[in-house]
Scaffold this active site. Structure first.
Site: not given
Ligand code: F6R
Length: 242
Positions: A71, A138, A140, A145
């Site tokens: 992303d 959540n 995702h 989401e």
């Molecule tokens: C980032 C991504 C997100 C993160 C997720 C966890 O490229 O796709 O899904 O993997 O938000 O983020 P952290 O590791 O910062 O808790």
């Protein structure tokens, strides 16, 4: 109760990073021209550090490999220090010999066309061999989401309030934080041949518990991963509620 997702529980975050780095190292040994799917976020940082150490020690080689990131914020200047391309250069790309990398273009004038182009690039590369995911509080994955229905391909997503709040820690008070992102869709992620998902810390224990019941919850995107034939969750004890 049937637990479908394979789960490796590591004592610590460091052990989790070593375990994930082993999966990458094995993959590149088996197929040096692997197509890798990469995540940003805090959890992935230790994996990248470990892969950089192994690269410097001559234990892993990325010269024939290429990558696609999950992303990118939208809109965002690639030079912005919170853009995911900036993060990846700082924490990985500039420190290893990866042949090629691509992220969704956070400056694309037509985000829908950019999503289609990005998925076509992945297909042209032969599809993703191994992808690393994190998990949002959540549930995702990428930035898919929780919703009643999910996009198949890479698309523009409105970030959930909880995701915006979780990531606000990276932005200065005077910086405008994007509320949208271009993200691989569920289909893009599911087409990866192998998936690992890294989950660390007590803050993720609740979501890990919710998806460890063997059920597919339509309101928890990550629970759909139960359906993937080669998916392993790598968690540390804190994330596992221990
Ligand atoms: C980032 C991504 C997100 C993160 C997720 C966890 O490229 O796709 O899904 O993997 O938000 O983020 P952290 O590791 O910062 O808790």
């Amino acid at each position: 109760m049937i637990i479908v997702i394979k789960k490796i529980v590591c004592d610590t975050y460091d052990e989790l990073c070593l375990t994930a780095a082993d999966v990458f190292t094995e993959q590149l040994k088996k197929k040096p021209d692997s197509v890798l799917g990469l995540a940003t976020g805090e959890t992935a940082l230790g994996l990248y550090d470990e892969l950089i150490s192994r690269y410097n020690a001559g234990k892993v080689d990325f010269s024939k490999a290429q990558s696609f990131n999950l992303d990118e914020y939208y809109p965002i200047d690639p030079e912005h220090r919170q853009s995911y391309v900036y993060y990846m250069k700082e924490n990985f790309f500039d420190k290893v010999n990866l042949a090629k990398y691509q992220l969704p273009d956070g400056m694309a004038t037509d985000p829908d066309a950019e999503g289609i182009r990005f998925d076509e690039e992945i297909d042209k590369a032969g599809g993703i061999d191994l992808i690393v995911l994190g998990i949002g509080h959540n549930g995702h994955i990428g930035f898919n989401e929780p919703a009643p229905s999910y996009y198949f391909g890479t698309h523009l997503e409105d970030l959930a309030e909880s995701s915006i709040t979780a990531n606000s820690r990276f932005f200065e008070a005077d910086e405008v934080q994007p509320t949208k992102a271009l993200t691989m869709g569920m289909g893009t992620i599911f087409k990866a041949k192998k998936i690992i998902q890294l989950v660390s810390g007590a803050g993720k224990a609740e979501i890990v518990k919710r998806v460890s019941d063997g059920m597919i919850h339509t309101d928890i995107p990550t629970s759909l991963l139960h359906l993937h034939p080669d998916m392993t969750m790598i968690v540390d004890k804190k994330a596992n509620g221990e």
